[in-house]
Motif scaffolding. Sequence first.
Motif, mmCIF file in Angstrom:
data_model
loop_
_atom_site.group_PDB
_atom_site.id
_atom_site.type_symbol
_atom_site.label_atom_id
_atom_site.label_comp_id
_atom_site.label_asym_id
_atom_site.label_seq_id
_atom_site.Cartn_x
_atom_site.Cartn_y
_atom_site.Cartn_z
ATOM 1 N N GLN A 391 45.750 23.753 51.754
ATOM 2 C CA GLN A 391 46.446 24.662 52.582
ATOM 3 C C GLN A 391 46.123 26.113 51.849
ATOM 4 N N GLU A 392 45.274 26.733 52.416
ATOM 5 C CA GLU A 392 44.767 27.930 51.654
ATOM 6 C C GLU A 392 45.743 29.332 51.705
ATOM 7 N N HIS A 393 46.588 29.294 51.287
ATOM 8 C CA HIS A 393 47.379 30.319 51.181
ATOM 9 C C HIS A 393 46.752 31.646 50.492
ATOM 10 N N PHE A 394 46.030 31.472 49.294
ATOM 11 C CA PHE A 394 45.192 32.476 48.558
ATOM 12 C C PHE A 394 43.761 31.875 49.028
ATOM 13 N N LYS A 395 42.890 33.027 49.138
ATOM 14 C CA LYS A 395 41.556 33.024 49.188
ATOM 15 C C LYS A 395 40.926 34.007 48.669
ATOM 16 N N LEU A 396 39.577 33.908 47.742
ATOM 17 C CA LEU A 396 38.853 35.205 47.374
ATOM 18 C C LEU A 396 38.150 35.557 48.527
ATOM 19 N N VAL A 397 38.083 36.891 48.784
ATOM 20 C CA VAL A 397 37.062 37.395 49.674
ATOM 21 C C VAL A 397 36.095 38.307 49.024
ATOM 22 N N PRO A 409 37.954 45.892 30.130
ATOM 23 C CA PRO A 409 37.500 45.117 31.232
ATOM 24 C C PRO A 409 38.478 45.481 32.405
ATOM 25 N N ASP A 410 37.784 45.376 33.613
ATOM 26 C CA ASP A 410 38.524 45.970 34.810
ATOM 27 C C ASP A 410 37.957 45.168 35.994
ATOM 28 N N ALA A 411 39.191 44.404 36.828
ATOM 29 C CA ALA A 411 38.929 43.691 37.984
ATOM 30 C C ALA A 411 39.187 44.311 39.079
ATOM 31 N N LYS A 412 38.516 44.263 40.346
ATOM 32 C CA LYS A 412 38.938 44.646 41.651
ATOM 33 C C LYS A 412 38.615 43.668 42.481
ATOM 34 N N LEU A 413 39.578 43.012 43.247
ATOM 35 C CA LEU A 413 39.428 41.804 44.265
ATOM 36 C C LEU A 413 39.964 42.307 45.500
ATOM 37 N N VAL A 414 39.483 41.624 46.507
ATOM 38 C CA VAL A 414 40.099 41.337 47.802
ATOM 39 C C VAL A 414 40.484 40.218 48.007
ATOM 40 N N ASP A 418 47.395 34.248 53.572
ATOM 41 C CA ASP A 418 48.003 33.776 54.644
ATOM 42 C C ASP A 418 47.210 34.394 55.916
ATOM 43 N N GLY A 419 45.771 34.689 55.554
ATOM 44 C CA GLY A 419 44.837 35.349 56.894
ATOM 45 C C GLY A 419 44.704 36.846 56.588
ATOM 46 N N GLN A 420 45.498 37.439 55.708
ATOM 47 C CA GLN A 420 45.552 38.964 55.869
ATOM 48 C C GLN A 420 45.039 39.367 54.567
ATOM 49 N N GLU A 421 44.016 40.172 54.733
ATOM 50 C CA GLU A 421 43.332 40.865 53.368
ATOM 51 C C GLU A 421 44.377 41.855 52.544
ATOM 52 N N GLN A 422 44.387 41.510 51.136
ATOM 53 C CA GLN A 422 45.028 42.710 50.145
ATOM 54 C C GLN A 422 44.206 43.059 49.179
ATOM 55 N N PRO A 423 43.925 44.244 48.816
ATOM 56 C CA PRO A 423 43.446 44.482 47.575
ATOM 57 C C PRO A 423 44.281 44.274 46.389
ATOM 58 N N VAL A 489 33.345 34.481 39.098
ATOM 59 C CA VAL A 489 33.839 33.757 40.343
ATOM 60 C C VAL A 489 34.432 32.644 40.195
ATOM 61 N N ALA A 490 33.754 31.694 39.622
ATOM 62 C CA ALA A 490 34.215 30.098 39.135
ATOM 63 C C ALA A 490 35.607 30.069 38.898
ATOM 64 N N SER A 491 35.889 31.110 37.719
ATOM 65 C CA SER A 491 37.332 31.269 37.329
ATOM 66 C C SER A 491 38.266 31.756 38.285
ATOM 67 N N ALA A 492 37.919 32.730 39.133
ATOM 68 C CA ALA A 492 38.843 33.059 40.090
ATOM 69 C C ALA A 492 39.239 31.953 41.171
ATOM 70 N N LYS A 493 38.220 31.274 41.552
ATOM 71 C CA LYS A 493 38.341 30.104 42.592
ATOM 72 C C LYS A 493 39.107 29.265 41.938
ATOM 73 N N ALA A 494 39.122 28.978 40.767
ATOM 74 C CA ALA A 494 39.976 27.615 40.118
ATOM 75 C C ALA A 494 41.269 28.251 40.188
ATOM 76 N N TYR A 495 41.643 29.500 39.554
ATOM 77 C CA TYR A 495 42.917 29.941 39.616
ATOM 78 C C TYR A 495 43.661 29.995 40.988
ATOM 79 N N LEU A 496 42.800 30.222 42.029
ATOM 80 C CA LEU A 496 43.328 30.432 43.275
ATOM 81 C C LEU A 496 43.573 28.778 43.805
ATOM 82 N N ASN A 497 42.643 28.116 43.549
ATOM 83 C CA ASN A 497 42.875 26.835 43.889
ATOM 84 C C ASN A 497 44.007 26.023 43.403
ATOM 85 N N ALA A 498 44.426 26.475 41.945
ATOM 86 C CA ALA A 498 45.731 26.215 41.180
ATOM 87 C C ALA A 498 46.928 26.625 41.892
#
Length: 515
Positions: A391-397, A409-414, A418-423, A489-498
């Motif tokens: 159940q993907e509450h969070f997803k990397l866009v 270092p600076d990171a900017k994500l979208v 729950d289907g709504q994009e947030q910066p 990217v792999a790190s972000a995916k892993a964190y969001l998966n957790a």
Amino acid sequence: MSNNDRVIIFDTTLRDGEQSPGASMTGEEKLRIAKALERLKVDVIEAGFAIASPGDFAAVKAVADNIKDSTVCSLARAVDADIERASEALAGANSGRIHTFIATSPIHMQYKLRMQPDQVIEQAVRAVTKARNLCADVEFSCEDAGRSEIDFLCRIIEAAIDAGARTINIPDTVGYAIPHQYADMIRQLLERIPNADKAVFSVHCHNDLGLAVANSLAAVVAGARQVECTINGLGERAGNAALEEVVMAIKTRQDLLKVHTRIETEHILSASRLVSGITGFPVQPNKAIVGANAFAHESGIHQDGVLKHRETYEIMSAQSVGWNANKMVMGKHSGRAAFRSRLEELGIVLLAEGELNAAFARFKELADKKHEIFDEDLQSLVSDALAEDVQEHFKLVALDVASKTGQVPDAKLVLSVDGQEQPASGQGSGPVDATFKAIESVANSGATLQLYSVNAITKGTDSQGEVTVRLEKGGRIVNGNGADTDIVVASAKAYLNALNLMKIGAKAHPQVSGV
């Protein structure tokens, strides 16, 4: 060799292995591993603890309904509710087994059960009788047998066999045994119990002193004919006897052990990689049989000897356990049929059409980044595709990270929440730290990062990186996994998966201590 010389391999990766902190598996993942174990020709698959939760019940039922060539087993305490629930879950099994247990050591009976020895025997007999009335195949375990008194073990085992148990397990639950002492215990039980010939004696060894495999093999020499083990030695605390080590020791030293198994060893490596990928527990390079260095030779003397005659420095061939040069020489123009065919060769046969499409799309993306796609990449692709079913509450866009010498270092994500994009944005000591802080600026999970691990899936600088992130919150531990040729990217995916796994909710597990 006769059937009396065959050792039954009982795999408990899906039950005891899952009790490793952070190693919880979804029902889909359990079914994938069960299929790999069936392909490996494992005799008995302990699919879980049916009463633990609705999810555990569903997973045991799914394995029981789909596995045809292995016996499917469910663990149950020596109480009616557990046994009835196990029976329900196993109803569709081609071959089912109820595995019931009760503690038999003085320390467990006094402090955990708070029962007298005679009461323990009475409850064991009642449980085995109940299970036998519901299932033809019943296994009885004496929890903490390694610290139990031999006279009491003789009494309770004789009663359990009389009640209908046809497999008797003597677990070294806390990894306390020493090989010669453990073998002597097995030998005494077989000699002293009058009806011992009516049951198969089994062993289940934990690895707290690093002796699980040694104890298991010593017990086999003493007459045990079932070994309970896990892929990669997975299990709570220091783990269990590693299936691959037990099986290959038996195969390699038949001259001494004089027993055999029905395991098709060439599938060992693929099963190891599947379990490692799903649980997020990497295999150490020097791990016997399945480690990356298990068949590597750097010494010039060794290399010269192996080139002249393999057996100078190798006691088994790499190919016998699945090591080979297999790779998919496919690229962006390769078709879906070839992709599906290779997955089936690897034992990945559970993909529904939608899941296959997702995995194939990921394959195409990866083919644009990598010249060669290896089998390890495929395992990771499928795991990544199926992870999206969580159940993907969070997803990397989108992800944009800036990391320069002398600058923070600076990171900017979208993120999709729950289907709504947030910066989201964050700064940190490195690009990964900045990315995690950006994610937390939106998630506010309150979880603590316990582990961050990166492993290269294959060789080369274009290899995918496989990242494991372990989070803890309120005593609950989850492992998240992610893979990509870009480590950030792999790190972000892993964190969001957790985080997504954390959202699913904790599983109530009734088992106070494992068999």
